[in-house]
Design an enzyme around this catalytic site. Structure first.
Site, PDB file in Angstrom:
ATOM      1  N   THR A 149     -21.572 -46.568  36.687  1.00 28.52           N
ATOM      2  CA  THR A 149     -20.222 -45.978  36.590  1.00 28.52           C
ATOM      3  C   THR A 149     -20.094 -44.601  37.161  1.00 28.52           C
ATOM      4  O   THR A 149     -21.101 -43.963  37.713  1.00 28.52           O
ATOM      5  CB  THR A 149     -20.063 -45.432  34.979  1.00 28.52           C
ATOM      6  OG1 THR A 149     -18.961 -44.685  34.846  1.00 28.52           O
ATOM      7  CG2 THR A 149     -21.332 -44.859  34.525  1.00 28.52           C
ATOM      8  N   ASP A 150     -18.960 -44.166  37.521  1.00 30.26           N
ATOM      9  CA  ASP A 150     -18.444 -43.146  38.506  1.00 30.26           C
ATOM     10  C   ASP A 150     -19.000 -41.822  37.689  1.00 30.26           C
ATOM     11  O   ASP A 150     -19.314 -40.760  38.217  1.00 30.26           O
ATOM     12  CB  ASP A 150     -17.063 -43.027  38.815  1.00 30.26           C
ATOM     13  CG  ASP A 150     -16.209 -43.191  37.621  1.00 30.26           C
ATOM     14  OD1 ASP A 150     -16.652 -43.345  36.490  1.00 30.26           O
ATOM     15  OD2 ASP A 150     -15.133 -43.084  37.856  1.00 30.26           O
ATOM     16  N   GLU A 151     -19.337 -42.137  36.130  1.00 29.73           N
ATOM     17  CA  GLU A 151     -19.375 -40.982  35.297  1.00 29.73           C
ATOM     18  C   GLU A 151     -20.867 -40.650  35.502  1.00 29.73           C
ATOM     19  O   GLU A 151     -21.081 -39.017  35.156  1.00 29.73           O
ATOM     20  CB  GLU A 151     -19.371 -41.458  33.788  1.00 29.73           C
ATOM     21  CG  GLU A 151     -17.910 -41.693  33.566  1.00 29.73           C
ATOM     22  CD  GLU A 151     -17.726 -41.797  32.207  1.00 29.73           C
ATOM     23  OE1 GLU A 151     -17.929 -41.211  31.471  1.00 29.73           O
ATOM     24  OE2 GLU A 151     -16.608 -42.767  31.772  1.00 29.73           O
ATOM     25  N   TYR A 176     -23.476 -40.479  27.137  1.00 25.81           N
ATOM     26  CA  TYR A 176     -23.343 -41.961  27.945  1.00 25.81           C
ATOM     27  C   TYR A 176     -23.562 -41.870  29.330  1.00 25.81           C
ATOM     28  O   TYR A 176     -24.516 -42.754  29.823  1.00 25.81           O
ATOM     29  CB  TYR A 176     -21.911 -42.407  27.527  1.00 25.81           C
ATOM     30  CG  TYR A 176     -21.484 -43.511  28.730  1.00 25.81           C
ATOM     31  CD1 TYR A 176     -22.124 -44.831  28.387  1.00 25.81           C
ATOM     32  CD2 TYR A 176     -20.404 -43.164  29.687  1.00 25.81           C
ATOM     33  CE1 TYR A 176     -21.662 -45.701  29.374  1.00 25.81           C
ATOM     34  CE2 TYR A 176     -20.038 -44.110  30.531  1.00 25.81           C
ATOM     35  CZ  TYR A 176     -20.670 -45.367  30.268  1.00 25.81           C
ATOM     36  OH  TYR A 176     -20.302 -46.423  31.325  1.00 25.81           O
ATOM     37  N   LYS A 180     -26.725 -43.663  31.380  1.00 21.54           N
ATOM     38  CA  LYS A 180     -26.174 -44.687  32.597  1.00 21.54           C
ATOM     39  C   LYS A 180     -27.101 -44.098  33.993  1.00 21.54           C
ATOM     40  O   LYS A 180     -27.782 -44.895  34.727  1.00 21.54           O
ATOM     41  CB  LYS A 180     -25.040 -44.939  32.878  1.00 21.54           C
ATOM     42  CG  LYS A 180     -24.227 -45.549  31.670  1.00 21.54           C
ATOM     43  CD  LYS A 180     -24.614 -47.037  31.732  1.00 21.54           C
ATOM     44  CE  LYS A 180     -23.970 -47.741  33.082  1.00 21.54           C
ATOM     45  NZ  LYS A 180     -24.263 -49.252  32.695  1.00 21.54           N
TER      46      LYS A 180
HETATM   47  N1  LIG Z   1     -15.091 -50.006  31.271  1.00 22.66           N
HETATM   48  C1  LIG Z   1     -15.177 -49.509  32.432  1.00 22.66           C
HETATM   49  O1  LIG Z   1     -14.463 -48.688  32.614  1.00 22.66           O
HETATM   50  C2  LIG Z   1     -16.611 -49.186  33.052  1.00 22.66           C
HETATM   51  C3  LIG Z   1     -16.605 -48.503  34.418  1.00 22.66           C
HETATM   52  C4  LIG Z   1     -17.692 -48.455  34.955  1.00 22.66           C
HETATM   53  C5  LIG Z   1     -18.926 -48.929  34.715  1.00 22.66           C
HETATM   54  N2  LIG Z   1     -18.814 -49.660  33.529  1.00 22.66           N
HETATM   55  C6  LIG Z   1     -20.234 -50.021  33.183  1.00 22.66           C
HETATM   56  O2  LIG Z   1     -20.080 -51.665  33.011  1.00 22.66           O
HETATM   57  C7  LIG Z   1     -20.730 -52.125  32.183  1.00 22.66           C
HETATM   58  C8  LIG Z   1     -19.736 -53.092  31.192  1.00 22.66           C
HETATM   59  O3  LIG Z   1     -18.952 -52.312  30.635  1.00 22.66           O
HETATM   60  P1  LIG Z   1     -17.864 -52.836  29.616  1.00 22.66           P
HETATM   61  O4  LIG Z   1     -16.520 -51.918  29.581  1.00 22.66           O
HETATM   62  O5  LIG Z   1     -17.593 -53.975  29.739  1.00 22.66           O
HETATM   63  O6  LIG Z   1     -18.565 -52.498  28.353  1.00 22.66           O
HETATM   64  P2  LIG Z   1     -18.356 -53.206  26.817  1.00 22.66           P
HETATM   65  O7  LIG Z   1     -18.686 -52.095  25.866  1.00 22.66           O
HETATM   66  O8  LIG Z   1     -17.121 -53.905  26.736  1.00 22.66           O
HETATM   67  O9  LIG Z   1     -19.302 -54.292  26.558  1.00 22.66           O
HETATM   68  C9  LIG Z   1     -20.590 -54.293  26.783  1.00 22.66           C
HETATM   69  C10 LIG Z   1     -21.571 -55.428  26.333  1.00 22.66           C
HETATM   70  O10 LIG Z   1     -22.940 -55.399  26.311  1.00 22.66           O
HETATM   71  C11 LIG Z   1     -23.279 -55.859  24.884  1.00 22.66           C
HETATM   72  N3  LIG Z   1     -24.693 -55.086  24.647  1.00 22.66           N
HETATM   73  C12 LIG Z   1     -24.497 -53.756  24.065  1.00 22.66           C
HETATM   74  N4  LIG Z   1     -25.917 -53.692  23.688  1.00 22.66           N
HETATM   75  C13 LIG Z   1     -26.621 -54.990  24.272  1.00 22.66           C
HETATM   76  C14 LIG Z   1     -27.889 -55.149  23.884  1.00 22.66           C
HETATM   77  N5  LIG Z   1     -28.670 -54.234  23.276  1.00 22.66           N
HETATM   78  N6  LIG Z   1     -28.253 -56.211  24.206  1.00 22.66           N
HETATM   79  C15 LIG Z   1     -27.338 -57.269  24.722  1.00 22.66           C
HETATM   80  N7  LIG Z   1     -26.101 -56.939  25.018  1.00 22.66           N
HETATM   81  C16 LIG Z   1     -25.839 -55.870  24.422  1.00 22.66           C
HETATM   82  C17 LIG Z   1     -22.135 -55.823  24.098  1.00 22.66           C
HETATM   83  O11 LIG Z   1     -22.272 -56.907  22.778  1.00 22.66           O
HETATM   84  C18 LIG Z   1     -20.984 -55.917  25.083  1.00 22.66           C
HETATM   85  O12 LIG Z   1     -20.645 -57.312  24.987  1.00 22.66           O
HETATM   86  C19 LIG Z   1     -21.552 -51.198  31.283  1.00 22.66           C
HETATM   87  O13 LIG Z   1     -22.664 -51.232  31.915  1.00 22.66           O
HETATM   88  C20 LIG Z   1     -20.797 -49.945  31.674  1.00 22.66           C
HETATM   89  O14 LIG Z   1     -21.568 -48.589  31.660  1.00 22.66           O
HETATM   90  C21 LIG Z   1     -17.810 -49.632  32.659  1.00 22.66           C
END
Ligand SMILES: NC(=O)c1ccc[n+]([C@@H]2O[C@H](COP(=O)([O-])OP(=O)(O)OC[C@H]3O[C@@H](n4cnc5c(N)ncnc54)[C@H](O)[C@@H]3O)[C@@H](O)[C@H]2O)c1
Length: 359
Positions: A149-151, A176, A180
């Protein structure tokens, strides 16, 4: 030859978009092994379009469970791993950080170790099905795409147009983003020390369908439709660069197939909007699509106490991804936002399903 992708977190917001995309063309000879613990954030309902697809293999597994991961690697012998599973909600990381340390750090470590074990054995020709040359070719093509993430870069200020890029130093500021950042360091160390072909991606804020209703855009929609106050943190001038989740999924597949091991790619859309502006845009779209006899939805906007340590602005420069891998965002923000609002209006059942048993 069938390509097999293992996706962690494939029942979450971005992971499910990626899985739907990987399986989007029914003629593609691919298999997707979807590994997800199904926390409050993971929902099989988000995989409805691929639920009956025989190429989709879902396993409810915690990424901290090394033996379970090892069994899946041995059974499916993937050609690459997209690692998305994470605890992802900043507010939750402030209230209860332990799960973030466990999944984002211990979980990522466990994934890296199990991938490494599998990858090292790939070079030795894995038993019955592959000859040595075939195994070596698969080893050369194998990739781990670690999604971040950009964070992790911390905050930009509002008085500049500067954006972060792959060379920016890490300055995470929430539990968070710190977890990450730690996961990113582990991923790079497993490349540098053990030769694992890891590629790290960092993306800006995503939006689109199947977004859990505790994130800003779907929360605004749900509150507006329920005629409840729409909360905006502080002065609402916090700026995020909004990337459509389908553009993110396209970027991740491009990185998997064309990215260079050891590299990092920043994924941004160049669509910066202050939270308050965004909330008003959503209200205006709703005023058009589903007018409320009680008056414009913007009447519900309510400023609430700011989140502790709330970063002012995030933005990423995606030039490297555009130049080296030919990726560019395709979804226009105004059109993508309206389509997202229309999707939520048409999918109230999905919202009910994913919110009904919330802890
Ligand atoms: N949403 C955003 O805007 C954003 C932006 C940049 C990066 N990201 C990154 O992208 C990835 C996905 O983000 P998202 O928004 O889809 O998140 P989300 O919270 O919607 O989904 C996370 C998924 O991971 C699963 N999970 C959590 N803990 C787990 C574990 N211990 N074992 C197996 N599965 C597990 C959850 O059940 C869920 O399905 C993350 O790594 C996040 O840091 C998200």
């Amino acid at each position: 030859m069938t390509r097999t992708w293992l996706v962690t977190g494939g029942a979450g917001f971005i992971g499910s978009a990626l899985v739907r995309r990987l399986l989007g063309d029914p003629t593609h000879d691919v298999r997707v092994v979807n590994v997800d613990k199904l926390t409050y954030a993971g929902h099989l309902a988000s995989l409805g379009p691929v639920a009956d697809d025989p190429r989709h293999h879902f396993h409810r597994v915690d990424i901290c469970d090394a033996p379970a991961l090892a069994e899946l690697f041995a059974r499916y012998r993937p050609d690459g791993v997209f690692h998305l599973a994470a605890e992802s909600h900043v507010d939750r990381s402030i209230d209860a950080p332990a799960a973030f340390i466990q999944t984002n750090l211990v979980g990522t470590f466990t994934v890296l170790q199990e991938v490494r074990r599998y990858f090292d054995a790939l070079g030795d020709a894995l038993g019955d099905t592959f000859d040595a040359a075939g195994a070596a070719a698969r080893r050369d093509a194998f990739r781990v795409v670690h999604v971040s993430t950009d964070e992790v870069f911390g905050a930009l200020t509002l008085d500049t147009d500067a954006r972060f890029d792959e060379a920016s130093p890490y300055r995470p500021s929430s539990p968070y983003s710190a977890s990450k950042a730690g996961a990113d360091h582990l991923a790079r160390a497993w490349h540098h020390t053990f030769g694992l072909p890891v590629i790290v991606t960092s993306s800006t804020n995503n939006y689109g369908p199947y977004h859990l209703p505790d994130k800003l855009i779907p929360l605004t929609l749900q509150r507006a439709l329920a005629a409840q106050p729409i909360p905006v943190y502080g002065d609402g001038l916090h700026v995020r660069d909004w990337l459509h989740v389908d553009d993110h999924a396209r970027a991740l597949t491009r990185v998997m197939t064309h990215g260079r091991p050891g590299e990092t790619y920043a994924i941004g859309a160049g669509q910066e909007h202050a939270n308050l502006t965004l909330v008003h845009q959503i209200c205006a779209i709703l005023d058009d699509l589903r007018p409320d006899p009680a008056g414009p939805y913007a009447r519900l906007v309510t400023h609430v106490a700011d989140r502790p340590g709330h970063d002012r602005r995030y933005a990423l420069d995606p030039s490297k991804l555009q130049r080296d891998l030919g990726w560019a965002p395709e979804v226009d923000f105004a059109a993508g936002l309206e389509a997202t609002v229309r999707w939520f209006l048409a999918n109230a059942d999905w919202v009910r399903t994913v919110t009904k048993d919330r802890p």
